[in-house]
Design a protein around this motif. Structure first.
Motif, PDB file in Angstrom:
ATOM      1  N   LEU A  16      16.733  42.162   9.684  1.00 61.70           N
ATOM      2  CA  LEU A  16      15.889  42.926  10.591  1.00 61.70           C
ATOM      3  C   LEU A  16      16.697  43.626  11.685  1.00 61.70           C
ATOM      4  O   LEU A  16      16.412  44.765  12.037  1.00 61.70           O
ATOM      5  N   GLY A  17      17.717  42.960  12.197  1.00 62.51           N
ATOM      6  CA  GLY A  17      18.564  43.568  13.221  1.00 62.51           C
ATOM      7  C   GLY A  17      19.249  44.825  12.720  1.00 62.51           C
ATOM      8  O   GLY A  17      19.344  45.820  13.439  1.00 62.51           O
ATOM      9  N   THR A  18      19.718  44.790  11.468  1.00 61.66           N
ATOM     10  CA  THR A  18      20.377  45.954  10.870  1.00 61.66           C
ATOM     11  C   THR A  18      19.394  47.121  10.762  1.00 61.66           C
ATOM     12  O   THR A  18      19.739  48.266  11.070  1.00 61.66           O
ATOM     13  N   VAL A  19      18.170  46.829  10.341  1.00 59.67           N
ATOM     14  CA  VAL A  19      17.149  47.880  10.214  1.00 59.67           C
ATOM     15  C   VAL A  19      16.837  48.479  11.590  1.00 59.67           C
ATOM     16  O   VAL A  19      16.820  49.698  11.757  1.00 59.67           O
ATOM     17  N   PHE A  20      16.625  47.621  12.584  1.00 61.36           N
ATOM     18  CA  PHE A  20      16.280  48.131  13.911  1.00 61.36           C
ATOM     19  C   PHE A  20      17.444  48.873  14.564  1.00 61.36           C
ATOM     20  O   PHE A  20      17.233  49.871  15.256  1.00 61.36           O
ATOM     21  N   ARG A  21      18.677  48.427  14.337  1.00 59.44           N
ATOM     22  CA  ARG A  21      19.831  49.169  14.863  1.00 59.44           C
ATOM     23  C   ARG A  21      19.914  50.543  14.208  1.00 59.44           C
ATOM     24  O   ARG A  21      20.226  51.536  14.869  1.00 59.44           O
ATOM     25  N   ALA A  22      19.624  50.614  12.917  1.00 58.08           N
ATOM     26  CA  ALA A  22      19.644  51.905  12.226  1.00 58.08           C
ATOM     27  C   ALA A  22      18.601  52.847  12.813  1.00 58.08           C
ATOM     28  O   ALA A  22      18.848  54.044  12.980  1.00 58.08           O
ATOM     29  N   LEU A  23      17.442  52.304  13.159  1.00 57.32           N
ATOM     30  CA  LEU A  23      16.356  53.134  13.679  1.00 57.32           C
ATOM     31  C   LEU A  23      16.452  53.387  15.178  1.00 57.32           C
ATOM     32  O   LEU A  23      15.654  54.152  15.733  1.00 57.32           O
ATOM     33  N   ALA A  24      17.425  52.782  15.838  1.00 58.43           N
ATOM     34  CA  ALA A  24      17.587  52.991  17.281  1.00 58.43           C
ATOM     35  C   ALA A  24      18.034  54.414  17.605  1.00 58.43           C
ATOM     36  O   ALA A  24      17.785  54.906  18.699  1.00 58.43           O
ATOM     37  N   ASP A  25      18.659  55.078  16.658  1.00 61.33           N
ATOM     38  CA  ASP A  25      19.146  56.434  16.885  1.00 61.33           C
ATOM     39  C   ASP A  25      18.053  57.453  16.551  1.00 61.33           C
ATOM     40  O   ASP A  25      17.435  57.389  15.482  1.00 61.33           O
ATOM     41  N   GLU A  26      17.815  58.408  17.441  1.00 61.21           N
ATOM     42  CA  GLU A  26      16.733  59.372  17.241  1.00 61.21           C
ATOM     43  C   GLU A  26      16.954  60.265  16.022  1.00 61.21           C
ATOM     44  O   GLU A  26      15.986  60.663  15.365  1.00 61.21           O
ATOM     45  N   HIS A  27      18.199  60.591  15.681  1.00 57.01           N
ATOM     46  CA  HIS A  27      18.456  61.432  14.504  1.00 57.01           C
ATOM     47  C   HIS A  27      18.105  60.678  13.229  1.00 57.01           C
ATOM     48  O   HIS A  27      17.519  61.252  12.299  1.00 57.01           O
ATOM     49  N   ARG A  28      18.444  59.392  13.175  1.00 56.22           N
ATOM     50  CA  ARG A  28      18.112  58.594  11.991  1.00 56.22           C
ATOM     51  C   ARG A  28      16.602  58.399  11.880  1.00 56.22           C
ATOM     52  O   ARG A  28      16.045  58.441  10.781  1.00 56.22           O
ATOM     53  N   ARG A  29      15.925  58.210  13.026  1.00 57.73           N
ATOM     54  CA  ARG A  29      14.461  58.108  12.990  1.00 57.73           C
ATOM     55  C   ARG A  29      13.852  59.413  12.473  1.00 57.73           C
ATOM     56  O   ARG A  29      12.895  59.400  11.694  1.00 57.73           O
ATOM     57  N   THR A  30      14.418  60.546  12.885  1.00 57.13           N
ATOM     58  CA  THR A  30      13.933  61.851  12.424  1.00 57.13           C
ATOM     59  C   THR A  30      14.021  61.950  10.905  1.00 57.13           C
ATOM     60  O   THR A  30      13.089  62.426  10.248  1.00 57.13           O
ATOM     61  N   VAL A  31      15.133  61.502  10.344  1.00 62.34           N
ATOM     62  CA  VAL A  31      15.314  61.531   8.887  1.00 62.34           C
ATOM     63  C   VAL A  31      14.235  60.677   8.218  1.00 62.34           C
ATOM     64  O   VAL A  31      13.580  61.118   7.263  1.00 62.34           O
ATOM     65  N   ILE A  32      14.029  59.473   8.708  1.00 63.03           N
ATOM     66  CA  ILE A  32      13.058  58.565   8.092  1.00 63.03           C
ATOM     67  C   ILE A  32      11.642  59.131   8.218  1.00 63.03           C
ATOM     68  O   ILE A  32      10.864  59.096   7.254  1.00 63.03           O
ATOM     69  N   VAL A  33      11.293  59.688   9.367  1.00 60.96           N
ATOM     70  CA  VAL A  33       9.956  60.267   9.559  1.00 60.96           C
ATOM     71  C   VAL A  33       9.752  61.437   8.603  1.00 60.96           C
ATOM     72  O   VAL A  33       8.681  61.572   7.992  1.00 60.96           O
ATOM     73  N   LYS A  34      10.754  62.287   8.448  1.00 60.62           N
ATOM     74  CA  LYS A  34      10.624  63.427   7.543  1.00 60.62           C
ATOM     75  C   LYS A  34      10.457  62.948   6.100  1.00 60.62           C
ATOM     76  O   LYS A  34       9.616  63.463   5.364  1.00 60.62           O
ATOM     77  N   LEU A  35      11.241  61.957   5.708  1.00 57.77           N
ATOM     78  CA  LEU A  35      11.107  61.419   4.356  1.00 57.77           C
ATOM     79  C   LEU A  35       9.737  60.777   4.155  1.00 57.77           C
ATOM     80  O   LEU A  35       9.107  60.942   3.110  1.00 57.77           O
ATOM     81  N   ALA A  36       9.272  60.044   5.144  1.00 60.79           N
ATOM     82  CA  ALA A  36       7.985  59.349   5.036  1.00 60.79           C
ATOM     83  C   ALA A  36       6.825  60.339   4.965  1.00 60.79           C
ATOM     84  O   ALA A  36       5.799  60.057   4.338  1.00 60.79           O
ATOM     85  N   ALA A  37       6.968  61.499   5.605  1.00 59.00           N
ATOM     86  CA  ALA A  37       5.907  62.507   5.593  1.00 59.00           C
ATOM     87  C   ALA A  37       5.704  63.092   4.194  1.00 59.00           C
ATOM     88  O   ALA A  37       4.614  63.568   3.874  1.00 59.00           O
ATOM     89  N   ASP A  38       6.730  63.034   3.364  1.00 58.12           N
ATOM     90  CA  ASP A  38       6.648  63.533   1.985  1.00 58.12           C
ATOM     91  C   ASP A  38       6.196  62.379   1.095  1.00 58.12           C
ATOM     92  O   ASP A  38       7.007  61.629   0.573  1.00 58.12           O
ATOM     93  N   GLU A  39       4.895  62.234   0.938  1.00 53.04           N
ATOM     94  CA  GLU A  39       4.353  61.091   0.204  1.00 53.04           C
ATOM     95  C   GLU A  39       4.668  61.114  -1.283  1.00 53.04           C
ATOM     96  O   GLU A  39       4.479  60.115  -1.966  1.00 53.04           O
ATOM     97  N   SER A  40       5.163  62.244  -1.790  1.00 55.82           N
ATOM     98  CA  SER A  40       5.573  62.296  -3.199  1.00 55.82           C
ATOM     99  C   SER A  40       6.927  61.620  -3.393  1.00 55.82           C
ATOM    100  O   SER A  40       7.342  61.386  -4.519  1.00 55.82           O
ATOM    101  N   ASP A  41       7.588  61.313  -2.278  1.00 56.08           N
ATOM    102  CA  ASP A  41       8.911  60.658  -2.302  1.00 56.08           C
ATOM    103  C   ASP A  41       9.924  61.415  -3.153  1.00 56.08           C
ATOM    104  O   ASP A  41      10.764  60.825  -3.821  1.00 56.08           O
ATOM    105  N   ARG A  42       9.855  62.726  -3.083  1.00 57.34           N
ATOM    106  CA  ARG A  42      10.833  63.527  -3.825  1.00 57.34           C
ATOM    107  C   ARG A  42      12.202  63.415  -3.149  1.00 57.34           C
ATOM    108  O   ARG A  42      12.318  63.026  -1.991  1.00 57.34           O
ATOM    109  N   GLU A  43      13.193  63.791  -3.878  1.00 56.23           N
ATOM    110  CA  GLU A  43      14.568  63.756  -3.381  1.00 56.23           C
ATOM    111  C   GLU A  43      14.811  64.942  -2.454  1.00 56.23           C
ATOM    112  O   GLU A  43      14.379  66.054  -2.724  1.00 56.23           O
ATOM    113  N   HIS A  44      15.497  64.675  -1.345  1.00 56.80           N
ATOM    114  CA  HIS A  44      15.890  65.712  -0.390  1.00 56.80           C
ATOM    115  C   HIS A  44      17.411  65.793  -0.369  1.00 56.80           C
ATOM    116  O   HIS A  44      18.082  64.799  -0.626  1.00 56.80           O
ATOM    117  N   THR A  45      17.933  66.947  -0.010  1.00 55.72           N
ATOM    118  CA  THR A  45      19.374  67.054   0.169  1.00 55.72           C
ATOM    119  C   THR A  45      19.713  66.695   1.611  1.00 55.72           C
ATOM    120  O   THR A  45      18.860  66.786   2.499  1.00 55.72           O
TER     121      THR A  45
END
Length: 105
Positions: A16-45
């Motif tokens: 859990l600590g590793t996951v939360f440390r990864a999400l502590a950075d706003e750029h990494r959160r942005t990536v995860i939010v953008k991926l999560a918004a695509d419910e088809s879970d398609r591949e992004h570059t």
């Protein structure tokens, strides 16, 4: 793929600590939010995220997210594809993706 961190088989077991440390950075959160918004879970570059950082820093951010078990990287040699590990995230941390999306609203 080589490197430290979880393999594709055990990525859902990152602590859990590793996951939360990864999400502590706003750029990494942005990536995860953008991926999560695509419910088809398609591949992004990697370039599709338009992060305002150098390529080297982008590489670091994607490595941190992969090691935390949040994304799956597909290496094509001269480029990489990124997919959200939605099922693993929802199983391990139910509601996390909704919380991240709500933060962005």
């Amino acid at each position: 793929m080589t490197g430290s961190g979880p393999t594709e088989d055990d990525a859902g077991n990152a602590d859990l600590g590793t996951v939360f440390r990864a999400l502590a950075d706003e750029h990494r959160r942005t990536v995860i939010v953008k991926l999560a918004a695509d419910e088809s879970d398609r591949e992004h570059t990697c370039n599709s995220f338009d992060l305002p950082v150098s390529k080297q820093t982008q590489t670091h951010h994607f490595r941190v997210l992969r090691q935390a078990g949040l994304i799956h990287e597909i290496n094509y040699g001269n480029r990489k594809g990124i997919r959200l590990r939605r099922a693993e995230i929802n199983r391990r941390l139910p509601g996390l993706l909704d919380l991240l999306a709500a933060e962005r609203r």
